[in-house]
Write a protein that holds these residues in place. Sequence first.
Motif, PDB file in Angstrom:
ATOM      1  N   HIS A 137       0.824  -1.214   0.000  1.00 48.78           N
ATOM      2  CA  HIS A 137       0.000   0.000   0.000  1.00 48.78           C
ATOM      3  C   HIS A 137       0.857   1.264   0.000  1.00 48.78           C
ATOM      4  N   SER A 180      -3.237 -11.317   1.742  1.00 52.89           N
ATOM      5  CA  SER A 180      -3.422  -9.938   1.264  1.00 52.89           C
ATOM      6  C   SER A 180      -2.851  -9.778  -0.139  1.00 52.89           C
ATOM      7  N   ALA A 184      -4.981  -9.042  -3.626  1.00 46.76           N
ATOM      8  CA  ALA A 184      -4.662  -7.927  -4.511  1.00 46.76           C
ATOM      9  C   ALA A 184      -4.400  -8.416  -5.933  1.00 46.76           C
ATOM     10  N   VAL A 194     -11.878  -4.959  -4.611  1.00 48.49           N
ATOM     11  CA  VAL A 194     -11.131  -5.617  -3.543  1.00 48.49           C
ATOM     12  C   VAL A 194     -12.064  -6.333  -2.574  1.00 48.49           C
ATOM     13  N   LEU A 216      -5.718  -2.721   1.006  1.00 49.65           N
ATOM     14  CA  LEU A 216      -5.622  -3.294  -0.336  1.00 49.65           C
ATOM     15  C   LEU A 216      -6.264  -2.395  -1.381  1.00 49.65           C
ATOM     16  N   GLU A 217      -7.337  -1.703  -1.019  1.00 48.14           N
ATOM     17  CA  GLU A 217      -7.917  -0.721  -1.942  1.00 48.14           C
ATOM     18  C   GLU A 217      -6.916   0.394  -2.212  1.00 48.14           C
ATOM     19  N   ALA A 219      -3.649   0.060  -2.073  1.00 46.15           N
ATOM     20  CA  ALA A 219      -2.598  -0.527  -2.907  1.00 46.15           C
ATOM     21  C   ALA A 219      -3.018  -0.573  -4.373  1.00 46.15           C
ATOM     22  N   LEU A 220      -4.249  -0.997  -4.634  1.00 43.67           N
ATOM     23  CA  LEU A 220      -4.714  -1.079  -6.026  1.00 43.67           C
ATOM     24  C   LEU A 220      -4.781   0.303  -6.665  1.00 43.67           C
ATOM     25  N   LEU A 237       2.336  -6.133  -6.518  1.00 41.96           N
ATOM     26  CA  LEU A 237       1.386  -6.602  -5.516  1.00 41.96           C
ATOM     27  C   LEU A 237       1.743  -7.946  -4.893  1.00 41.96           C
TER      28      LEU A 237
END
Length: 349
Positions: A137, A180, A184, A194, A216-217, A219-220, A237
Amino acid sequence: MSNVEVLFQITPVSHLNDGVIAQKIDLKTKPQGSLGKLESLALQIARIQGAECLKINAPTMLVFAGDHGIAREGISIAPSEVTAQMVQNFANGGAAINVFCRQLGWQLEVIDCGILTPSKAEGICLQRLGAGTQAIHLAPAMDIATVDKGFEMARQLVERHCQAGCNLIGIGEMGIGNSSAASAIMAAILKLDVKDCVGRGTGISTEVLARKTELLELALRRHQSELDSPKQILAHLGGFEIVQMTGAMLAAAERDMLTVVDGFIATAAALVAVAIAPNVRDYLIFAHQSEEQGHQAMLAHLQAKPLLDLGLRLGEGTGAALALPLIQAAANFYNQMASFSDAGIEAVV
């Protein structure tokens, strides 16, 4: 090697003999289709081996271990230090995967792909890509050169087992935080939200699940513009163990070996492997459906019907290990079961 892209040459599985193989299966002393998934499994093995007599030789379970920077955020049931402790447990023979491998006849090798502290346990294969990934992230997990290095390490590992006579590998993992990374990867490859991919891992609370989803949101969103290829998805990821699991699947297919895929994390690696080289799909056997949310969607995308559904969510390759007797049964009925003509029985169709 770090500046050279690793490419895999995977031969498409031939379907020219499907009719002959299917007829052999259908003419066994049973109603057609009555052995269910074992029949499709026998067909898959026969396609790959192209032999009158199917063989499962020196089945070998490969358990890949690595740590994840995101685990520092407390989104797992245990801290990252538990990865190394479990690797020691594997070395001591005390984990579930050890028990199942001993019982069922798997050879077992555990690979340190990059846990926080290098394993000093006897018998652990050191193929380290670092001391844990970056927190996804905040930054890319690793760079592309590291992905290629991991692929080459995995290829050499699989080649060693191939040369020793193995024609079937199982893929398992250990790594606090790796559900996690798998979630991802799933979101990026399947282009899903996610929240439809992330789950409770080995059993986190509702509050921790919300935090895991939020990270994770993030990170994306952070890496969205860079996720334009399967390898870039791994680099941004993934995890060191997921990289080497992906490479092992590709390398095994390259050598016409079967791969038994364990649960959620191993299937995330399979998603990447199939995205890199679609032909690899024909060499994969999916052991079980995990309790992890999202695994069913992964399996559907890969058109996979897992052999088992036992409510497992441990990892380690345990589901893949438990599938071995079914794989052996598929090969053995194909090899040894009488046909109607052999037995002098009127054919049942």
